[in-house]
Design an enzyme around this catalytic site. Structure first.
Site, mmCIF file in Angstrom:
data_model
loop_
_atom_site.group_PDB
_atom_site.id
_atom_site.type_symbol
_atom_site.label_atom_id
_atom_site.label_comp_id
_atom_site.label_asym_id
_atom_site.label_seq_id
_atom_site.Cartn_x
_atom_site.Cartn_y
_atom_site.Cartn_z
ATOM 1 N N SER A 191 46.528 50.186 49.189
ATOM 2 C CA SER A 191 45.565 51.334 49.884
ATOM 3 C C SER A 191 46.430 52.406 49.936
ATOM 4 O O SER A 191 47.748 52.332 50.175
ATOM 5 C CB SER A 191 44.975 50.832 51.064
ATOM 6 N N TYR A 204 45.567 46.149 59.295
ATOM 7 C CA TYR A 204 45.177 46.417 57.740
ATOM 8 C C TYR A 204 46.412 47.223 56.963
ATOM 9 O O TYR A 204 46.940 46.896 56.149
ATOM 10 C CB TYR A 204 43.888 47.314 57.718
HETATM 11 N N1 LIG Z 1 36.743 50.051 49.405
HETATM 12 C C1 LIG Z 1 37.775 50.800 49.762
HETATM 13 O O1 LIG Z 1 37.803 51.906 50.271
HETATM 14 C C2 LIG Z 1 39.355 50.299 49.723
HETATM 15 C C3 LIG Z 1 40.259 51.319 49.711
HETATM 16 C C4 LIG Z 1 41.646 51.111 49.378
HETATM 17 C C5 LIG Z 1 41.763 49.794 49.188
HETATM 18 N N2 LIG Z 1 40.878 48.607 49.024
HETATM 19 C C6 LIG Z 1 41.362 47.248 49.134
HETATM 20 O O2 LIG Z 1 40.550 46.752 47.796
HETATM 21 C C7 LIG Z 1 40.339 45.424 47.740
HETATM 22 C C8 LIG Z 1 39.187 44.932 47.453
HETATM 23 O O3 LIG Z 1 38.098 45.300 48.362
HETATM 24 P P1 LIG Z 1 36.680 45.973 48.156
HETATM 25 O O4 LIG Z 1 36.645 47.559 48.645
HETATM 26 O O5 LIG Z 1 36.119 45.521 46.982
HETATM 27 O O6 LIG Z 1 35.908 45.030 49.457
HETATM 28 P P2 LIG Z 1 34.876 44.043 49.339
HETATM 29 O O7 LIG Z 1 33.680 44.329 48.498
HETATM 30 O O8 LIG Z 1 34.782 43.494 50.746
HETATM 31 O O9 LIG Z 1 35.608 42.733 48.461
HETATM 32 C C9 LIG Z 1 36.536 42.085 49.085
HETATM 33 C C10 LIG Z 1 36.711 40.826 48.088
HETATM 34 O O10 LIG Z 1 37.811 40.061 48.611
HETATM 35 C C11 LIG Z 1 37.373 38.900 48.740
HETATM 36 N N3 LIG Z 1 38.219 38.240 49.899
HETATM 37 C C12 LIG Z 1 37.968 38.242 51.082
HETATM 38 N N4 LIG Z 1 38.768 37.568 51.849
HETATM 39 C C13 LIG Z 1 39.309 36.580 51.122
HETATM 40 C C14 LIG Z 1 40.100 35.398 51.016
HETATM 41 N N5 LIG Z 1 40.501 34.791 52.298
HETATM 42 N N6 LIG Z 1 40.320 34.730 50.007
HETATM 43 C C15 LIG Z 1 39.932 35.110 48.729
HETATM 44 N N7 LIG Z 1 39.267 36.368 48.684
HETATM 45 C C16 LIG Z 1 38.972 36.880 49.614
HETATM 46 C C17 LIG Z 1 35.995 38.730 48.922
HETATM 47 O O11 LIG Z 1 35.521 37.550 48.326
HETATM 48 P P3 LIG Z 1 34.992 36.382 49.265
HETATM 49 O O12 LIG Z 1 34.339 37.002 50.478
HETATM 50 O O13 LIG Z 1 33.939 35.537 48.363
HETATM 51 O O14 LIG Z 1 36.208 35.673 49.484
HETATM 52 C C18 LIG Z 1 35.816 39.840 47.983
HETATM 53 O O15 LIG Z 1 35.607 39.425 46.584
HETATM 54 C C19 LIG Z 1 40.840 44.933 49.175
HETATM 55 O O16 LIG Z 1 42.173 44.406 49.262
HETATM 56 C C20 LIG Z 1 40.909 46.252 50.015
HETATM 57 O O17 LIG Z 1 41.883 46.201 50.966
HETATM 58 C C21 LIG Z 1 39.520 49.135 49.442
#
Ligand SMILES: NC(=O)c1ccc[n+]([C@@H]2O[C@H](COP(=O)([O-])OP(=O)(O)OC[C@H]3O[C@@H](n4cnc5c(N)ncnc54)[C@H](OP(=O)(O)O)[C@@H]3O)[C@@H](O)[C@H]2O)c1
Ligand SMILES: *[C@@H]1O[C@H](CO)[C@@H](O)[C@H](O)[C@H]1NC(C)=O
Ligand SMILES: *[C@@H]1O[C@H](CO)[C@@H](O)[C@H](O)[C@H]1NC(C)=O
Length: 320
Positions: A191, A204
């Site tokens: 991130s 985070y």
């Molecule tokens: N959206 C943003 O603004 C942003 C910015 C920078 C970085 N990111 C990063 O991008 C990545 C994906 O996030 P997203 O934005 O797509 O959010 P999201 O829609 O909340 O997706 C998060 C994913 O992680 C999985 N997850 C959560 N806890 C887990 C666990 N204990 N074991 C296995 N899987 C787990 C969830 O699946 P389950 O709940 O089914 O396990 C879900 O598929 C994350 O690492 C986040 O930090 C996001």
């Protein structure tokens, strides 16, 4: 009259000269470079056909978009997350697509990244089903909302386990075979907060800083084994990340943040990531102006950055 015009005429002929010998060659050079780059990228994308791509956090958001992007290129995608029903939905969405190329049936497997003891068995299962792993994308993760003062220790541990130790565990589990084959690619979805830290996201930002550092060490160590490492730092992306973020007591934050809602789409990020991965780039930052500026200030004028962050922490305190 003509005499008065002389300086202007000489300026004109000067710009003419400049255009002819500098402007045009540079423009043509850049255009050729961009075109060649696009042709190469397209050909490299085609090489993803049949490649095994393991994506964590594939049940939602960025992971789900990545599943589509790689599936569309004919990759064999292995989708992992905790919620099986959501993985089934993604698999169905993929298989309902009509694509002009040969596709491979997606594999879905349940994985809890915080449960480190299950990771070796999980990877064994992927080998049994797919033979090997060409690309691992460490994407699954959770965010944090809350102050350091009031967040429970459990929140810090949980986020570190999912975002950091989970990715370390999975990476370590797939490395031996990649090293043996002298081929493979490890991707980390970090991130912008792996590069800068802001108030009320401590757990985070710390987990993503750890991920960034781990990725940089890994890249250096893997060079001799011909394994590539890409660390991706997205800014705001429109997903459920803020809804799923842990609050001070470890419950779900449950709020769609404005900044997240107005972010780039997950599909846009997935496209950028795909290109970056096939071009074997070391790093990719996909972010808005303000986070980019923040990275710049933190690096070159830390004092200014700290001042702004102090202000920001005061303002959120007033809102609460
Ligand atoms: N959206 C943003 O603004 C942003 C910015 C920078 C970085 N990111 C990063 O991008 C990545 C994906 O996030 P997203 O934005 O797509 O959010 P999201 O829609 O909340 O997706 C998060 C994913 O992680 C999985 N997850 C959560 N806890 C887990 C666990 N204990 N074991 C296995 N899987 C787990 C969830 O699946 P389950 O709940 O089914 O396990 C879900 O598929 C994350 O690492 C986040 O930090 C996001
Ligand atoms: C990726 O791996 C290949 C094969 O070992 C290597 O030639 C290339 O330099 C690597 N790319 C980067 C950016 O390290
Ligand atoms: C955290 O979230 C839970 C469940 O969503 C809620 O019950 C709790 O009040 C929240 N705690 C704080 C400190 O906001």
């Amino acid at each position: 009259m003509l005499n008065n015009m002389k300086p202007f005429i000489s300026i004109f002929s000067c710009t003419n000269w400049y255009l002819k010998y500098v402007g045009i060659p540079v423009t043509v050079g850049i255009a050729v470079y961009v075109l060649l780059n696009q042709i190469c990228t397209k050909r490299r994308r085609a090489a993803l056909q049949g490649k095994v791509v393991l994506i964590t956090g594939a049940s939602s958001g960025i992971g789900e978009a990545l599943a589509h992007a790689f599936y569309d290129q004919g990759s064999k995608v292995v989708l992992a997350a905790r919620r099986l029903n959501e993985l089934e939905r993604v698999k169905q969405d993929l298989q309902s697509k009509k694509l002009p190329i040969k596709t491979h049936e997606p594999v879905i497997l349940v994985l809890d990244l915080a449960d480190l003891d299950t990771i070796d068995n999980f990877v064994q299962k992927v080998y049994e089903l797919c033979g090997n792993i060409d690309i691992l994308i460490n994407n699954g993760g959770v965010s944090h909302r809350g102050s350091i003062l009031h967040s429970k220790m459990e929140v810090f541990k949980q986020i570190m386990f999912i975002n950091y130790f989970g990715s370390v565990g999975l990476t370590k589990a797939v490395l031996p075979k990649m090293v043996e084959r002298k081929s493979g690619h490890i991707v980390f979805v970090s991130s912008v907060q792996g590069l800068i830290a802001i108030p009320d996201r401590a757990a985070y930002a710390a987990s993503k800083h750890a991920m960034q550092a781990f990725g940089d060490s890994l890249r250096a160590e893997m060079k001799q084994h011909q394994i590539n490492v890409t660390v991706v730092s997205p800014g705001y992306i429109k997903t459920a990340v803020s809804l799923n973020a842990l609050n001070e007591s470890g419950g779900s934050h449950g709020v769609m943040d404005k900044s997240t809602a107005s972010g780039f789409t997950a599909e846009y990020l997935a496209e950028r990531m795909l290109n970056s991965i096939v071009n074997k780039e070391n790093e990719l930052i996909v972010s808005q102006f303000i986070p980019n500026l923040a990275i710049f200030l933190r690096h070159f004028t830390p004092y200014v950055y700290f001042w702004f962050m102090g202000k920001r922490a005061m303002n959120t305190k007033l809102q609460n």
